[in-house]
Design a protein around this motif. Sequence first.
Motif, short mmCIF file in Angstrom:
data_model
loop_
_atom_site.label_atom_id
_atom_site.label_comp_id
_atom_site.label_asym_id
_atom_site.label_seq_id
_atom_site.Cartn_x
_atom_site.Cartn_y
_atom_site.Cartn_z
N GLY A 97 0.79 -1.22 0.00
CA GLY A 97 0.00 0.00 0.00
C GLY A 97 0.82 1.27 0.00
N ARG A 98 2.16 1.14 -0.11
CA ARG A 98 3.05 2.31 -0.11
C ARG A 98 3.11 2.89 -1.52
NH1 ARG A 98 9.10 2.65 -0.51
NH2 ARG A 98 8.72 0.63 -1.40
N GLU A 99 2.89 4.20 -1.63
CA GLU A 99 2.93 4.86 -2.93
C GLU A 99 4.34 4.82 -3.51
OE1 GLU A 99 2.29 9.26 -4.79
OE2 GLU A 99 0.91 8.66 -3.20
N VAL A 100 4.44 4.44 -4.78
CA VAL A 100 5.72 4.32 -5.46
C VAL A 100 5.92 5.49 -6.43
CG1 VAL A 100 7.10 2.85 -6.98
CG2 VAL A 100 5.61 1.82 -5.28
N MET A 101 4.88 5.82 -7.18
CA MET A 101 4.94 6.91 -8.14
C MET A 101 3.53 7.32 -8.52
SD MET A 101 5.99 5.08 -11.73
CE MET A 101 6.87 3.64 -11.18
N CYS A 102 3.43 8.42 -9.26
CA CYS A 102 2.12 8.82 -9.76
C CYS A 102 2.25 9.29 -11.21
CB CYS A 102 1.46 9.88 -8.89
SG CYS A 102 2.23 11.48 -8.93
N VAL A 103 1.17 9.11 -11.93
CA VAL A 103 1.07 9.49 -13.34
C VAL A 103 -0.07 10.49 -13.42
CG1 VAL A 103 0.61 8.65 -15.68
CG2 VAL A 103 1.83 7.19 -14.04
N SER A 104 0.19 11.67 -14.00
CA SER A 104 -0.87 12.67 -14.05
C SER A 104 -0.98 13.28 -15.44
CB SER A 104 -0.63 13.76 -13.01
OG SER A 104 0.61 14.38 -13.22
N ARG A 105 -2.19 13.74 -15.73
CA ARG A 105 -2.46 14.38 -17.01
C ARG A 105 -3.37 15.58 -16.78
NH1 ARG A 105 -5.62 11.29 -21.67
NH2 ARG A 105 -7.40 11.84 -20.40
N GLU A 106 -3.03 16.69 -17.43
CA GLU A 106 -3.87 17.88 -17.39
C GLU A 106 -4.93 17.78 -18.49
OE1 GLU A 106 -1.56 21.43 -17.75
OE2 GLU A 106 -0.31 20.94 -16.03
N PHE A 107 -6.04 18.46 -18.27
CA PHE A 107 -7.11 18.50 -19.28
C PHE A 107 -6.67 19.41 -20.43
CE2 PHE A 107 -10.74 20.85 -21.01
CZ PHE A 107 -11.44 19.81 -21.55
N LYS A 108 -6.88 18.93 -21.66
CA LYS A 108 -6.66 19.73 -22.87
C LYS A 108 -7.89 19.51 -23.75
CE LYS A 108 -1.62 19.29 -23.16
NZ LYS A 108 -0.53 18.82 -24.03
N CYS A 109 -8.63 20.58 -24.01
CA CYS A 109 -9.90 20.43 -24.71
C CYS A 109 -9.75 19.98 -26.16
CB CYS A 109 -10.72 21.71 -24.63
SG CYS A 109 -10.02 23.10 -25.52
N CYS A 110 -8.61 20.21 -26.78
CA CYS A 110 -8.43 19.85 -28.20
C CYS A 110 -7.57 18.60 -28.38
CB CYS A 110 -7.79 21.01 -28.96
SG CYS A 110 -8.82 22.48 -28.97
#
Length: 146
Positions: free
Chosen positions: A57-70
């Motif tokens: 249950g230990r966090e290793v990494m994260c992947v994120s994405r911002e919203f882009k309307c196009c």
Amino acid sequence: KKEMLEIFTGWETQNKYVIKNGAGEQMYYAYESSDVCERVCCKEGRSFTIYIVDNTGREVMCVSREFKCCAGWCCCAEPGSCAAHEVTVETLSGYEMGSVSQRPSSCVPAYQVQDHNKEAFLNIDIPYCCDLVCDDKLFTINTFDE
């Protein structure tokens, strides 16, 4: 994994993933954090953060994405542009390890993997496959010299 609410209502829920090794053993678990309004209105174009945790249950990494309307138009998806989906991969301490950016392609999305300096070193190609008849998709990953 499909949630029952998603199956019965068609409303997109926060995704959850089991990440396994070649022997089929679970190595990590990943779960999405995203806004319900974006999941319903923007579907696959929404912003999100996916947290990857180990079996304790230990966090290793994260992947994120911002919203882009196009974003998402295959033929216009130049990495770094407003038309390309892009995710960043960070360590627990916030260090950006790299990113994956959509690159121009004909009909099916294609991606490139970049290091923390935005230097591309891998290409990812996805086969065309209708979701109704294809369960697993085999992604082709090549270095730039292959």
